[in-house]
Motif scaffolding. Structure first.
Motif, PDB file in Angstrom:
ATOM      1  N   ASP A 146       0.802  -1.229   0.000  1.00  0.00           N
ATOM      2  CA  ASP A 146       0.000   0.000   0.000  1.00  0.00           C
ATOM      3  C   ASP A 146       0.833   1.278   0.000  1.00  0.00           C
ATOM      4  OD1 ASP A 146      -2.191  -1.667   0.004  1.00  0.00           O
ATOM      5  OD2 ASP A 146      -2.774  -1.241   2.073  1.00  0.00           O
ATOM      6  N   ASP A 147       2.152   1.179   0.097  1.00  0.00           N
ATOM      7  CA  ASP A 147       2.977   2.378  -0.007  1.00  0.00           C
ATOM      8  C   ASP A 147       2.870   2.951  -1.428  1.00  0.00           C
ATOM      9  OD1 ASP A 147       3.900   2.350   2.568  1.00  0.00           O
ATOM     10  OD2 ASP A 147       5.871   1.513   2.095  1.00  0.00           O
ATOM     11  N   GLU A 148       2.701   4.268  -1.528  1.00  0.00           N
ATOM     12  CA  GLU A 148       2.730   4.945  -2.819  1.00  0.00           C
ATOM     13  C   GLU A 148       4.183   5.312  -3.124  1.00  0.00           C
ATOM     14  OE1 GLU A 148      -0.323   8.077  -2.059  1.00  0.00           O
ATOM     15  OE2 GLU A 148      -1.302   7.135  -3.785  1.00  0.00           O
ATOM     16  N   VAL A 149       4.671   4.867  -4.287  1.00  0.00           N
ATOM     17  CA  VAL A 149       6.095   4.945  -4.564  1.00  0.00           C
ATOM     18  C   VAL A 149       6.359   5.455  -5.973  1.00  0.00           C
ATOM     19  CG1 VAL A 149       6.674   3.087  -2.944  1.00  0.00           C
ATOM     20  CG2 VAL A 149       6.099   2.525  -5.325  1.00  0.00           C
ATOM     21  N   TRP A 150       7.628   5.790  -6.227  1.00  0.00           N
ATOM     22  CA  TRP A 150       8.082   6.143  -7.570  1.00  0.00           C
ATOM     23  C   TRP A 150       9.492   5.616  -7.754  1.00  0.00           C
ATOM     24  CZ3 TRP A 150       9.282  12.076  -8.276  1.00  0.00           C
ATOM     25  CH2 TRP A 150      10.073  12.542  -7.231  1.00  0.00           C
ATOM     26  N   SER A 151       9.895   5.453  -9.012  1.00  0.00           N
ATOM     27  CA  SER A 151      11.220   4.903  -9.277  1.00  0.00           C
ATOM     28  C   SER A 151      11.596   5.113 -10.740  1.00  0.00           C
ATOM     29  CB  SER A 151      11.255   3.400  -8.958  1.00  0.00           C
ATOM     30  OG  SER A 151      12.535   2.847  -9.195  1.00  0.00           O
ATOM     31  N   ASP A 152      12.902   5.130 -10.977  1.00  0.00           N
ATOM     32  CA  ASP A 152      13.464   4.967 -12.318  1.00  0.00           C
ATOM     33  C   ASP A 152      13.996   3.546 -12.355  1.00  0.00           C
ATOM     34  OD1 ASP A 152      15.019   4.833 -14.601  1.00  0.00           O
ATOM     35  OD2 ASP A 152      16.474   6.331 -13.953  1.00  0.00           O
ATOM     36  N   VAL A 153      13.274   2.649 -13.026  1.00  0.00           N
ATOM     37  CA  VAL A 153      13.627   1.227 -12.983  1.00  0.00           C
ATOM     38  C   VAL A 153      14.776   0.889 -13.920  1.00  0.00           C
ATOM     39  CG1 VAL A 153      11.241   0.696 -12.399  1.00  0.00           C
ATOM     40  CG2 VAL A 153      12.000   0.416 -14.763  1.00  0.00           C
ATOM     41  N   GLY A 154      15.219   1.857 -14.740  1.00  0.00           N
ATOM     42  CA  GLY A 154      16.358   1.626 -15.609  1.00  0.00           C
ATOM     43  C   GLY A 154      15.971   0.955 -16.914  1.00  0.00           C
ATOM     44  N   TYR A 155      16.988   0.504 -17.625  1.00  0.00           N
ATOM     45  CA  TYR A 155      16.787  -0.055 -18.969  1.00  0.00           C
ATOM     46  C   TYR A 155      17.332  -1.477 -19.020  1.00  0.00           C
ATOM     47  CZ  TYR A 155      15.133   4.478 -20.252  1.00  0.00           C
ATOM     48  OH  TYR A 155      14.370   5.620 -20.302  1.00  0.00           O
ATOM     49  N   THR A 156      16.663  -2.346 -18.248  1.00  0.00           N
ATOM     50  CA  THR A 156      17.129  -3.723 -18.129  1.00  0.00           C
ATOM     51  C   THR A 156      16.885  -4.531 -19.398  1.00  0.00           C
ATOM     52  OG1 THR A 156      15.015  -4.335 -17.135  1.00  0.00           O
ATOM     53  CG2 THR A 156      16.797  -3.760 -15.634  1.00  0.00           C
ATOM     54  N   GLY A 157      16.059  -4.031 -20.320  1.00  0.00           N
ATOM     55  CA  GLY A 157      15.827  -4.726 -21.575  1.00  0.00           C
ATOM     56  C   GLY A 157      17.044  -4.750 -22.480  1.00  0.00           C
ATOM     57  N   LEU A 158      18.110  -4.066 -22.067  1.00  0.00           N
ATOM     58  CA  LEU A 158      19.344  -4.088 -22.840  1.00  0.00           C
ATOM     59  C   LEU A 158      20.222  -5.278 -22.482  1.00  0.00           C
ATOM     60  CD1 LEU A 158      20.345  -0.315 -22.501  1.00  0.00           C
ATOM     61  CD2 LEU A 158      19.088  -1.389 -24.372  1.00  0.00           C
ATOM     62  N   PHE A 159      19.863  -5.985 -21.411  1.00  0.00           N
ATOM     63  CA  PHE A 159      20.752  -7.001 -20.876  1.00  0.00           C
ATOM     64  C   PHE A 159      20.025  -8.335 -20.728  1.00  0.00           C
ATOM     65  CE2 PHE A 159      21.676  -2.837 -18.972  1.00  0.00           C
ATOM     66  CZ  PHE A 159      22.912  -2.605 -19.547  1.00  0.00           C
ATOM     67  N   PRO A 160      20.741  -9.446 -20.875  1.00  0.00           N
ATOM     68  CA  PRO A 160      20.118 -10.764 -20.675  1.00  0.00           C
ATOM     69  C   PRO A 160      19.473 -10.875 -19.301  1.00  0.00           C
ATOM     70  CG  PRO A 160      22.299 -10.997 -21.660  1.00  0.00           C
ATOM     71  CD  PRO A 160      22.151  -9.543 -21.285  1.00  0.00           C
ATOM     72  N   GLY A 161      18.262 -11.414 -19.275  1.00  0.00           N
ATOM     73  CA  GLY A 161      17.544 -11.568 -18.013  1.00  0.00           C
ATOM     74  C   GLY A 161      16.767 -10.350 -17.592  1.00  0.00           C
ATOM     75  N   GLY A 162      16.816  -9.272 -18.379  1.00  0.00           N
ATOM     76  CA  GLY A 162      16.167  -8.041 -17.974  1.00  0.00           C
ATOM     77  C   GLY A 162      14.842  -7.761 -18.638  1.00  0.00           C
ATOM     78  N   HIS A 163      14.304  -8.746 -19.331  1.00  0.00           N
ATOM     79  CA  HIS A 163      13.116  -8.514 -20.148  1.00  0.00           C
ATOM     80  C   HIS A 163      11.890  -8.092 -19.337  1.00  0.00           C
ATOM     81  CE1 HIS A 163      15.780 -10.901 -22.590  1.00  0.00           C
ATOM     82  NE2 HIS A 163      15.034 -10.724 -23.663  1.00  0.00           N
ATOM     83  N   GLY A 164      11.790  -8.489 -18.076  1.00  0.00           N
ATOM     84  CA  GLY A 164      10.559  -8.270 -17.331  1.00  0.00           C
ATOM     85  C   GLY A 164      10.543  -7.068 -16.430  1.00  0.00           C
ATOM     86  N   LYS A 165      11.346  -6.053 -16.705  1.00  0.00           N
ATOM     87  CA  LYS A 165      11.494  -4.945 -15.765  1.00  0.00           C
ATOM     88  C   LYS A 165      10.955  -3.617 -16.262  1.00  0.00           C
ATOM     89  CE  LYS A 165      13.747  -7.491 -12.753  1.00  0.00           C
ATOM     90  NZ  LYS A 165      13.163  -7.857 -11.446  1.00  0.00           N
ATOM     91  N   GLY A 166      10.413  -3.552 -17.482  1.00  0.00           N
ATOM     92  CA  GLY A 166       9.945  -2.282 -18.001  1.00  0.00           C
ATOM     93  C   GLY A 166       8.694  -1.788 -17.305  1.00  0.00           C
ATOM     94  N   ALA A 167       8.536  -0.451 -17.231  1.00  0.00           N
ATOM     95  CA  ALA A 167       7.440   0.167 -16.484  1.00  0.00           C
ATOM     96  C   ALA A 167       6.207   0.467 -17.330  1.00  0.00           C
ATOM     97  CB  ALA A 167       7.921   1.449 -15.807  1.00  0.00           C
ATOM     98  N   TRP A 168       6.275   0.244 -18.658  1.00  0.00           N
ATOM     99  CA  TRP A 168       5.078   0.395 -19.470  1.00  0.00           C
ATOM    100  C   TRP A 168       4.289  -0.903 -19.370  1.00  0.00           C
ATOM    101  CZ3 TRP A 168       7.144   2.847 -24.671  1.00  0.00           C
ATOM    102  CH2 TRP A 168       7.758   4.076 -24.374  1.00  0.00           C
ATOM    103  N   ALA A 169       3.711  -1.098 -18.221  1.00  0.00           N
ATOM    104  CA  ALA A 169       3.042  -2.362 -17.905  1.00  0.00           C
ATOM    105  C   ALA A 169       2.103  -2.133 -16.731  1.00  0.00           C
ATOM    106  CB  ALA A 169       4.071  -3.438 -17.545  1.00  0.00           C
ATOM    107  N   GLU A 170       1.246  -3.101 -16.497  1.00  0.00           N
ATOM    108  CA  GLU A 170       0.341  -2.990 -15.352  1.00  0.00           C
ATOM    109  C   GLU A 170       1.070  -3.203 -14.033  1.00  0.00           C
ATOM    110  OE1 GLU A 170      -4.026  -4.190 -16.359  1.00  0.00           O
ATOM    111  OE2 GLU A 170      -2.704  -5.704 -17.278  1.00  0.00           O
ATOM    112  N   TYR A 171       2.135  -3.991 -14.082  1.00  0.00           N
ATOM    113  CA  TYR A 171       2.943  -4.255 -12.886  1.00  0.00           C
ATOM    114  C   TYR A 171       4.406  -4.277 -13.276  1.00  0.00           C
ATOM    115  CZ  TYR A 171      -1.445  -5.829 -10.815  1.00  0.00           C
ATOM    116  OH  TYR A 171      -2.735  -5.886 -10.365  1.00  0.00           O
ATOM    117  N   VAL A 172       5.255  -3.930 -12.319  1.00  0.00           N
ATOM    118  CA  VAL A 172       6.691  -4.060 -12.519  1.00  0.00           C
ATOM    119  C   VAL A 172       7.326  -4.442 -11.186  1.00  0.00           C
ATOM    120  CG1 VAL A 172       7.130  -1.587 -12.120  1.00  0.00           C
ATOM    121  CG2 VAL A 172       8.766  -2.964 -13.443  1.00  0.00           C
TER     122      VAL A 172
END
Length: 352
Positions: free
Chosen positions: A104-130
Motif C-alpha cells: 500500500d505504499d505509494e512509490v516512484w522509481s526509475d527502474v532503468g533499462y534492463t531490456g538491454l541485458f540478458p535476463g532483464g526482459h521483465g522490468k519495463g514500467a510500461w506495464a500494469e505491474y513491474v
C-alpha cells in the motif's frame, strides 16, 4: 473519503489481477524508425513475482523519455523486451528481505533499462505491474498525484544530480548563474526548477517560441527563443557557474567553456547528439573549468527521497504534453520522437 475508497478499490483490483497471473505490457519486437513504430505494441505476459529484495508495483503512470526511442531506434533492446523506466504506483507485494517498504505504499522509481541485458526482459514500467529492487524505489511525494510523479523520476534524477555535481545546493549569497540549453522538455523543466530551488540566483534557458511562457513560469529569469537567437550570445564570457547541456548540439562544448568562469561546470548529458565534453583538437578547454559527461545514477532511493523532500516543501511539477493509454504506447513514443513536446509525454495505466 472518496479518495481513500478509490485507492482501496485500485489495490484490491490490483491484487485480483496479480492473482490471475497475466498483465498487459508494452513490448518492443524490432527496431523502430520515425515512420514505423509497429515493432512496439501491448501484449499479455505473466505478472512478475518479486524476488528477494524486490517489490511488486502496480503502475499508475509511466512516461516516455528520449532515451526510450533512441535505444529502440538503434535496435539495442533484446527482443522482446518491456519498455519504460519511469513509474509511479502502489506496492502490492513485497519479496523476502524487504525491510523499508510495505504493501500500500505509494512509490516512484526509475527502474532503468534492463531490456538491454540478458535476463532483464521483465522490468519495463510500461506495464500494469513491474517488479523492482526495493533499494531503487522511493516514496512518492505526497504533494504530487501519480499522473505527475510518473513523469518525473528519470528527468528529476538527471537534473538533480547535475546540480549536485556543480555544487548545489548553493549558498544564498553565491550569486550562482546557470544556463540550460533546452528548458522546455523533461530534463529542462526540472533543471530550471531545481536550479532555482537549490539556490541559483540566475537561470537562463533556451526554448521553442511557443514554450517561452511555460519556462518562465517554471522560474527561469531569462528565456531565449532558440529560433531567433543563440542563448550563448546573450551572456558574456566567463560569466556562468554551470552550463547544463541537456540538448547536446554540435559546438555547444566550446561555447560553454567560453561562457563559464574558472571553477564552473559544463555538465553534458551522455547520449546527446553532440560530440560530448570539450576535448582537443575539436574544442579548446578553458583552464579551471570542470566538465563531466553525466550518466544518471538510479541505483539507490536516496536522491529520489531528496527530490521528494523538495517537491513537498517547495513544489515541483512538469507540463503533461500529452497522455496515452498503455495500448497506445507506440503513439506515445511517436509523439516524443517529434522533438516538439513541452514537458513530458505520459502513459496512464490506472490514472491519477
Amino acid at each position: 473519503r472518496q479518495a481513500i475508497i478509490s485507492l482501496y478499490l485500485a489495490v484490491v483490483a490490483g491484487r485480483s489481477l496479480a492473482s490471475s497471473g497475466t498483465m498487459d505490457a508494452a513490448l518492443i519486437h524490432k527496431a523502430i524508425t520515425m515512420d514505423d513504430v509497429s515493432g512496439v505494441y501491448a501484449d499479455e505476459i505473466p505478472v512478475p513475482t518479486p524476488g528477494d529484495g524486490e517489490v511488486l508495483i502496480q503502475v499508475h503512470t509511466s512516461s516516455v523519455n528520449p532515451v526510450d526511442w533512441k535505444l529502440a531506434e538503434q535496435g539495442l533492446y533484446l527482443s522482446p523486451s518491456q519498455l519504460g523506466a519511469d513509474v509511479s504506483g502502489v506496492v502490492v507485494s513485497v519479496g523476502a528481505e524487504c525491510t523499508r517498504l510495505q504493501v500500500d505504499d505509494e512509490v516512484w522509481s526509475d527502474v532503468g533499462y534492463t531490456g538491454l541485458f540478458p535476463g532483464g526482459h521483465g522490468k519495463g514500467a510500461w506495464a500494469e505491474y513491474v517488479s523492482v529492487p526495493e533499494d531503487i524505489v522511493g516514496r512518492k511525494p505526497a504533494s504530487l498525484p501519480h499522473s505527475i510523479a510518473g513523469a518525473l523520476p528519470l528527468v528529476a534524477l538527471t537534473a538533480y544530480q547535475s546540480m549536485v555535481t556543480a555544487g548545489a545546493p548553493w549558498a544564498a549569497n553565491s550569486n550562482t548563474s546557470v544556463l540550460i540549453t533546452s528548458g522546455d522538455g523533461g530534463t529542462g523543466s526540472l533543471g530550471v526548477q531545481l536550479a532555482k530551488k537549490m539556490g541559483a540566483a540566475w537561470v537562463r534557458a533556451a526554448a521553442a517560441p511557443d514554450h517561452l511562457s511555460y519556462v518562465t513560469e517554471l522560474g527561469a529569469d531569462v528565456v531565449v527563443d532558440f529560433t531567433q537567437e543563440d542563448v550563448f550570445d546573450t551572456v558574456p564570457d566567463s560569466s556562468l557557474d554551470l552550463v547544463f547541456d541537456n540538448y547536446g548540439a554540435n559546438g555547444t562544448a566550446q561555447l560553454a567553456h567560453n561562457a563559464l568562469r574558472p571553477g564552473g561546470w559544463y555538465v553534458f548529458l551522455a547520449g546527446g547528439t553532440g560530440p560530448g565534453i570539450c576535448e582537443e583538437p575539436a574544442c579548446t578547454p578553458k583552464e579551471g573549468v570542470n566538465q563531466i559527461s553525466l550518466f544518471t545514477d538510479s541505483s539507490g532511493h536516496e536522491d529520489l527521497d531528496a527530490i521528494a523532500t523538495i517537491a513537498d516543501s517547495q513544489g515541483l511539477t512538469v507540463n503533461v504534453d500529452s497522455s496515452y493509454a498503455l495500448e497506445d504506447s507506440a503513439d506515445a513514443m511517436s509523439r516524443q520522437m517529434t522533438g516538439e513536446t513541452m514537458g513530458k509525454v505520459t502513459i496512464e495505466v490506472i490514472g491519477a
